[in-house]
Enzyme design. Structure first.
Site, PDB file in Angstrom:
ATOM      1  N   LYS A  91       0.848  -1.208   0.000  1.00  0.00           N
ATOM      2  CA  LYS A  91       0.000   0.000   0.000  1.00  0.00           C
ATOM      3  C   LYS A  91       0.874   1.246   0.000  1.00  0.00           C
ATOM      4  O   LYS A  91       0.651   2.194  -0.759  1.00  0.00           O
ATOM      5  CB  LYS A  91      -0.923   0.006   1.236  1.00  0.00           C
ATOM      6  N   GLN A 127      -4.868  -1.536   9.599  1.00  0.00           N
ATOM      7  CA  GLN A 127      -4.812  -2.866   8.974  1.00  0.00           C
ATOM      8  C   GLN A 127      -5.434  -3.926   9.882  1.00  0.00           C
ATOM      9  O   GLN A 127      -5.141  -3.980  11.076  1.00  0.00           O
ATOM     10  CB  GLN A 127      -3.346  -3.203   8.658  1.00  0.00           C
ATOM     11  N   ASP A 161     -11.252   3.050   3.808  1.00  0.00           N
ATOM     12  CA  ASP A 161     -11.607   1.624   3.760  1.00  0.00           C
ATOM     13  C   ASP A 161     -13.110   1.446   3.512  1.00  0.00           C
ATOM     14  O   ASP A 161     -13.551   0.370   3.117  1.00  0.00           O
ATOM     15  CB  ASP A 161     -11.309   0.973   5.124  1.00  0.00           C
TER      16      ASP A 161
HETATM   17  N1  GUN Z   1      -6.977  -6.624   5.940  1.00  0.00           N
HETATM   18  C1  GUN Z   1      -7.200  -7.311   4.787  1.00  0.00           C
HETATM   19  N2  GUN Z   1      -7.821  -6.529   3.897  1.00  0.00           N
HETATM   20  C2  GUN Z   1      -7.996  -5.322   4.469  1.00  0.00           C
HETATM   21  C3  GUN Z   1      -8.564  -4.096   4.034  1.00  0.00           C
HETATM   22  O1  GUN Z   1      -9.074  -3.949   2.915  1.00  0.00           O
HETATM   23  N3  GUN Z   1      -8.525  -3.077   4.945  1.00  0.00           N
HETATM   24  C4  GUN Z   1      -8.007  -3.215   6.180  1.00  0.00           C
HETATM   25  N4  GUN Z   1      -8.038  -2.164   7.006  1.00  0.00           N
HETATM   26  N5  GUN Z   1      -7.473  -4.344   6.621  1.00  0.00           N
HETATM   27  C5  GUN Z   1      -7.468  -5.381   5.757  1.00  0.00           C
END
Ligand code: GUN
Length: 297
Positions: free
Chosen positions: A52, A96, A119
């Site tokens: 990311k 996350q 998100d």
């Molecule tokens: N863990 C796995 N996929 C995601 C996501 O799209 N957002 C977040 N915050 N955590 C994740």
């Protein structure tokens, strides 16, 4: 049969975002900023967060990663989120998942300002999505990425039967809601299957568009798919593979080989839905920046 190349679409989209970021940054003398918080040392999460941050920088946005130890008290995390909510240089906040067991996911979701919740997990954003007000909130990145793939591959969805396998808050539920909307990329009749669904193959075999997000390697077999269906595989399962240096390989929720022989289009794993999630996160972050500046796209 078309293999839907999420890596290519993600790369195209990131190039488009980069151009938009460059234009806006020059005009406004400011850059969009995304802050990602990771709590603990889950190896898969560390890879996702690194990717990311890398993509964020590649598109000209500011990336900040805050690494907190697994023992971080919930109050400390919430207070950090509060600081980021108040920081005008931060346009997107992502914590996350998964979180350590002593931290309540719901409390974290509620602590993030809906206007920075790139998100799309906050109930305000989920609510706007369910109401069909897609120009107001933020859409959860993985389902949003799937819509983008359908759109860019000109896959007709209107009046089609979409079957979603999985009912998670992150993928299954928002996906089903989006496919139901009266939008160009959606307008489907929708069925949702899950672990308690009786006779699942009977339902999945009715799907013109099959979205699978159940988190079980090779769960969907050829017998569960109608010939000509469009298959979107959200699965990211680590399966042991002693021939790999890492000792594992990534496999989707769909038995790719046999299913690809009868599908009209299918996403591979890796390189299908996965890369789109990051691209949509960046799109949401840019959108947050625009909204903070009062610029509509
Ligand atoms: N863990 C796995 N996929 C995601 C996501 O799209 N957002 C977040 N915050 N955590 C994740």
């Amino acid at each position: 049969m078309t293999i839907i190349d999420g890596k290519q679409v993600s790369s195209d989209l990131k190039a488009e975002l980069k151009a938009e970021v460059a234009e806006l940054s020059a005009r406004l003398n400011a850059v969009p900023g995304l802050t990602v918080i990771i709590v603990g040392e889950d190896p898969a999460s560390q890879v996702y967060v690194r990717n990311k941050a890398k993509s964020c920088v590649e598109t000209g946005m500011r990336s900040t990663v805050i690494e907190l130890p697994a023992s971080t008290p919930q109050e400390e995390l919430l207070s950090k989120i509060g600081e980021l909510n108040d920081d005008p240089e931060v346009h997107g906040i992502l914590v996350q998942q998964p979180l350590p067991p002593h931290i309540e996911e719901y409390a974290v979701t509620m602590a993030i300002s809906p206007s920075k919740d790139v998100d799309g997990f906050h109930p305000e954003n989920v609510g706007q999505m369910v109401l069909g007000n897609l120009d107001k909130g933020y859409i959860s990145c993985t389902p949003y990425g799937i819509l983008e793939l359908l759109s860019r591959y000109n896959i007709e969805t209107k009046g089609k039967h979409c079957v979603v396998v999985g009912r998670s808050n992150i993928v299954g539920k928002p996906m089903a809601n989006l496919m139901l909307q009266k939008l160009k990329e959606t307008n489907c009749t929708v069925t949702v299957c899950h672990s308690a669904t009786a006779n699942m193959p009977e339902l999945t075999r009715q799907a013109d568009i099959l979205v699978v997000a159940i988190g079980r390697a090779n769960f969907v077999t050829r017998e569960m798919v109608k010939p000509g269906a469009v298959v979107l595989d959200v699965g990211m399962n680590r399966v042991e593979d002693p021939t790999r240096k890492s000792g594992f390989r990534l496999t989707g929720d769909v038995d790719f080989g046999p299913v690809s022989e009868i599908a009209s289009a299918i996403t591979p794993v890796p390189g299908g839905v996965g890369p789109m999630t990051i691209a949509m996160l960046l799109k949401n972050t840019l959108q947050s920046f625009r909204r903070a500046r009062g610029i509509e796209s």
